[in-house]
Design a protein around this motif. Structure first.
Motif, PDB file in Angstrom:
ATOM      1  N   ALA A  30       0.675  -8.743 -11.335  1.00 31.34           N
ATOM      2  CA  ALA A  30       0.893  -9.548 -10.130  1.00 31.34           C
ATOM      3  C   ALA A  30       0.441  -8.830  -8.855  1.00 31.34           C
ATOM      4  O   ALA A  30       0.627  -7.624  -8.713  1.00 31.34           O
ATOM      5  N   LEU A  71       6.223 -14.689 -12.458  1.00 34.06           N
ATOM      6  CA  LEU A  71       6.350 -14.198 -11.088  1.00 34.06           C
ATOM      7  C   LEU A  71       7.809 -14.251 -10.641  1.00 34.06           C
ATOM      8  O   LEU A  71       8.329 -13.321 -10.036  1.00 34.06           O
ATOM      9  N   LEU A 105      -0.961 -13.827 -10.473  1.00 36.00           N
ATOM     10  CA  LEU A 105      -1.382 -12.852 -11.482  1.00 36.00           C
ATOM     11  C   LEU A 105      -2.884 -12.604 -11.326  1.00 36.00           C
ATOM     12  O   LEU A 105      -3.671 -13.548 -11.365  1.00 36.00           O
TER      13      LEU A 105
END
Ligand code: B12
Ligand code: FES
Lengths: 593, 217
Positions: A50, A69, A80
């Motif tokens: 991320a 996330l 990502l």
């Protein structure tokens, strides 16, 4: 869509790079040298990669991405990197938690670090159920979910996919080896660890570490005298024993496997890490040890010209070897160089980053085989000097391995002042202690440079119980001479002088603190300016750990092992003179400093 | 200088490994018309015997042994031809064949044994290293040697010592040669097990053993 060139600005590094539209952000970041964690190999299922998009489009995330996330507690401006396809300029900020972690490689010596990127990974996922309308096999759904159409699925894992072990929520964690093969599918409980086993399978000592494969940190260590020792003290004796009949080979193999299983048991009990959480092992041993460990006949290594059966092997199944780890665990053997220069040396070279950079260097392993590797720019040559196990305390009347109670540091203060490992009562002397004692005794005239013990007692007293005999000194002299003449002849063979060496790395599993000046004083190591010599400790074990936590290091090891050529000093006519001259306890090269 | 003083000097030259002195004293003995057999027996031999004793006491190590053996050789190089010529005595001692067996290239110990045997009065043919077993027989035959010395430094090549004795038996030659074995992994027990005639732990003991086998001791 026509490819257009665009700019990616990377924070906090402040780097700007060019990229093409349609490229994946993760690839661009890696190309820019950012150590981005691509834990699931860009499958979009681990959430490790991320990043924060500061300037640029924020396409709507798919369900899996959004939940990954969210699981990391990241805000709406995060994505990502492995799923983010570039279509215009972006400013991106990498997160500390999205970078590969670094872990120290060597226990002593150089401050080297490596990125943690193990072969075994654990991915959490919620297994999709085959739908009534599109009945697809569960295995194929899993493959699709992991974006690995070619994923190898062993029966043991397949049966879990169908069975009830996973529970109704079908939350699972997939343990994957080398992005190729599913090792196991387990019910997903938070905080499940993955561990690995790093082993230095020495002829004399076996040392092992239990390593957390997510962090590269050591959870526990263990070491012991190699259980095969009862069948012969050195490699050739073991080869001889194995050569006698196939049953003996089996005996040696069982001894090694059993011992490792015992060590794992001990470490597992102490650290609370169950055996079945160990999914990968790396074994660094010399060529003969590696062969025996696999049960491969060593007959061809018994006599000149000493051929090995294998050098590099693909990872083996631990169950096939007999190691009691996770039932699907793998075992990787550090690649052998030649028949008398094995994977332990390769591991040591990789751990100490010996091959890096231009220049000239020497790697010396002060073990039984006394391997030497010379680096001349990008060229590598090796030889083994057969020093014998004196520095590992064998053959010495009061010698011992660097285990608790071993005298490992000795100073002179109106007599020998001995320090022992863990400050326990002295049991014997290990290699580093021997070196200190000899240097001290020579400096104080208790020992002649010719190795003669001065004085009527004919012993070097260390404590009221421990003493070195004249025969001990003679054995150490032979070992020192073997290494020293090996170094000298190796340099001569390649028309180099000691002064030409930019650095000398010294490895050995015989103590944690080698006093380099003392080793130079008795002629074990060349007398070069301080700082040129670095003691890297048990680099073989450090290397095994590196190969365990870093998959790229395995490729480096394999390439290097194939590149090192071998020279035999045996046929050099000047061997004997050099060897005999080297028996003196004095510094070399002569006429320096 | 009395004769005894000169003999002492000869002995000292050997003990000190002084090649020049050993040689010069031998030349002087020849010039002065000394009884050369006596020179060897009372001058030089006690020297090399002392060296052997120092080795056994742990006082001397390889470098000392090697230089002393070299000193002895250079003295004998002067004395032997003279002995032959003048007194018609063939000092050519018992002939010996020595070598490191097949598959093995370690030769430092073997060389030392060869030098000490020479210093001890033997006529030595050194076949070198990695010597095929047949070669030992051929060379012994050619030189008319009765004693064959096999060196092996590896536990793996040590088995060639056994094979050699088997080979001799196969050829019906076992009675013709005496076989002395040595090298770090060999032992008295090993020598007995394979049916060798003798074993010696080191170069000094090797000379004693060889003399015993040659019927000289
Ligand atoms: C120097 C050395 C080498 C040199 C040899 C150079 C040369 N030109 O000789 C080099 C580096 C080339 C070498 C290579 C190898 N070596 Co190496 N080597 C040694 C070392 C360090 C010293 C041997 C020596 O010269 N000693 C000094 C001499 C004077 O002693 P000696 O040979 O024992 O001889 C005395 C007695 O045994 C006796 N004796 C000897 N021969 C005879 C014969 C007769 C008839 C008699 C009566 C007596 C006798 O008298 C001698 C004088 O007192 C030893 C280890 C050690 N610390 O001993 C290993 C050692 C012998 N080597 C060993 C090994 C394994 C090898 C290699 C196979 C692999 C490797 N690690 O490199 C290669 C093989 C090469 C080959 N094809 O044979 C092992 C053998 C182990 C075993 N179980 O067999 C040893 C013991 C080291 C070890 N512990 O690992 N080696
Ligand atoms: S690398 Fe795993 S999600 Fe991107």
């Amino acid at each position: 869509m026509a490819e257009t060139s665009l700019t990616v600005e990377i924070l906090p590094d402040g780097i700007k790079v060019r990229a093409k539209s349609g490229e994946v952000l993760a690839d661009v970041l890696v190309r820019a040298g950012i150590p981005l964690s691509l834990y699931c190999h860009q499958r979009g299922v681990c959430g490790k990669c991320a990043v924060r998009i500061l300037g640029g489009p924020l396409p709507f995330p798919a369900a899996v991405e959004a939940s990954l996330l969210e699981a990391r507690g990241l805000g709406p401006d995060h994505r990502l990197a492995c799923l983010y396809v570039l279509c215009s300029d972006v400013i991106v900020e990498t997160l500390p938690g999205s970078r590969l972690e670094k872990v120290a490689v060597l226990d002593t010596g150089l401050p080297l670090a490596a990125y943690v990127d193990p072969a075994v990974k654990r991915l959490s996922l919620v297994l999709e159920k085959p739908s009534l309308f599109a009945p697809t096999a569960a295995a194929d759904l899993l493959r699709a979910q992991l974006k690995s159409p070619g994923l190898i699925l062993p029966l043991a894992a397949l049966s879990k996919l169908g069975g009830s072990t996973l529970g109704p929520a079908r939350a699972a964690s997939a343990v994957i080896y080398d992005d190729l093969e599913l090792l196991d599918l387990e019910p997903d409980e938070a905080g499940r660890d993955i561990f690995g086993l790093a082993v230095d399978l020495g002829t004399t000592t076996v040392a092992a570490e239990l390593v957390d494969l997510r962090t590269g940190k050591i959870a526990d260590r263990a070491s012991a005298v190699n259980a095969q020792t009862s069948y012969g003290a050195d490699v050739v004796s073991r080869i001889t024993f194995a050569f006698e009949n196939p049953d003996n080979l089996r005996r040696l193999r069982t001894a090694a496997v059993q011992q490792l299983n015992d060590m794992v048991g001990t470490m597992s009990r102490r650290s609370g890490v169950p055996r079945h959480r160990i999914y990968d092992a790396v074994v660094a041993g010399n060529t003969a040890m590696n062969h025996i460990f696999c049960g491969v006949a060593v007959d061809s290594m018994a006599l000149a010209p000493f051929h090995a059966v294998f050098s590099t092997l693909p990872p083996l199944a631990a169950s096939e070897i007999g190691l009691a780890l996770h039932p699907q665990a793998r075992v990787y053997l550090a690649p052998n160089i030649k028949s008398f220069v094995g994977g332990d040396i390769t591991a040591g070279l990789v751990a100490s980053d010996f091959a890096a950079g231009p220049g000239t260097g020497l790697f010396i392993d002060l073990g039984t085989n006394g391997e030497i590797v010379l680096k001349k720019g990008g060229e590598f040559v090796t030889t083994s000097t057969a020093a014998g196990p004196a520095f590992e305390g064998m053959n010495i009347s009061c010698g011992m391995l660097a285990l608790p109670g071993a005298i490992h540091q000795v100073e002179w203060d109106n007599g020998f002042k001995c320090r022992t490992v863990d400050d326990l009562p002295p049991q014997g002397v290990c290699g580093t202690g021997l070196i200190d004692i000899l240097a001290g005794a020579v400096a104080r005239g208790l020992l002649g440079r010719d190795g003669r013990i001065i004085g009527p007692e004919k012993r070097l007293r260390l404590t009221d119980r421990l003493a070195l005999t004249q025969q001990d000194i003679r054995d150490i002299q032979l070992a020192v001479a073997a290494v020293r003449s090996g170094v000298q002849l190796m340099l001569r063979e390649f028309r180099l002088k000691v002064e030409d060496l930019d650095r000398i790395l010294v490895a050995g599993a015989f103590g944690s603190s080698l006093d380099v000046a003392n080793a130079q004083a008795i002629g074990l190591l060349p007398d070069v300016p301080a700082g040129t010599i670095v003691f890297v400790g048990n680099a073989s074990l450090s290397g095994a750990r590196l190969l365990l936590v870093s998959r790229p290091a395995r490729a480096v090891a394999e390439t290097l092992a194939a590149k090192v050529s071998h020279v035999s000093l045996a046929t050099r006519p000047d061997f004997q003179d050099e060897f005999v001259q080297s028996l003196e306890f004095d510094s070399y090269p002569k006429g320096q400093r | 200088m009395t004769k005894n003083e000169i003999y002492t000097k000869m002995s000292e030259a050997i003990v000190a490994g002084d090649r020049q002195a050993a040689r010069a004293l031998a030349e002087e003995a020849v010039r002065s018309g000394f009884d050369l057999l006596e020179v060897v027996e009372q001058g030089y031999m006690p020297g090399i015997q002392r060296v052997g004793a120092l080795w056994e006491e742990g006082e001397y190590f390889l470098p000392e042994l090697i230089t002393s053996a070299e000193a002895m050789k250079s003295a004998m190089a002067v004395l032997n031809p003279e002995l032959n010529r003048r007194e018609g005595v063939n000092r050519a001692g018992a002939r010996v064949i020595i070598g490191t067996v097949e598959g093995d290239i370690h030769d430092i110990g073997k060389n030392l044994v060869a030098s000490m045997l020479q210093a001890g009065g033997f006529e030595v043919t050194d076949l070198g290293v990695d010597v095929k077993l047949e070669r030992f027989i051929e060379a012994a035959d050619a030189a008319g040697a009765g004693l064959i010395c096999l060196s092996a430094l590896l536990t793996t090549t040590m088995t060639n010592q056994r094979r050699f004795l088997e080979l001799l038996k196969e050829r019906g030659l076992r009675g013709k040669y005496k076989v002395l074995v040595g090298g770090a992994p060999a032992s008295r027990k090993w020598a007995e097990e394979i049916g060798a005639d003798g074993f010696a732990e080191n170069a000094v003991a090797a000379v004693k053993a060889a003399k015993a086998l040659a019927g000289l001791a």
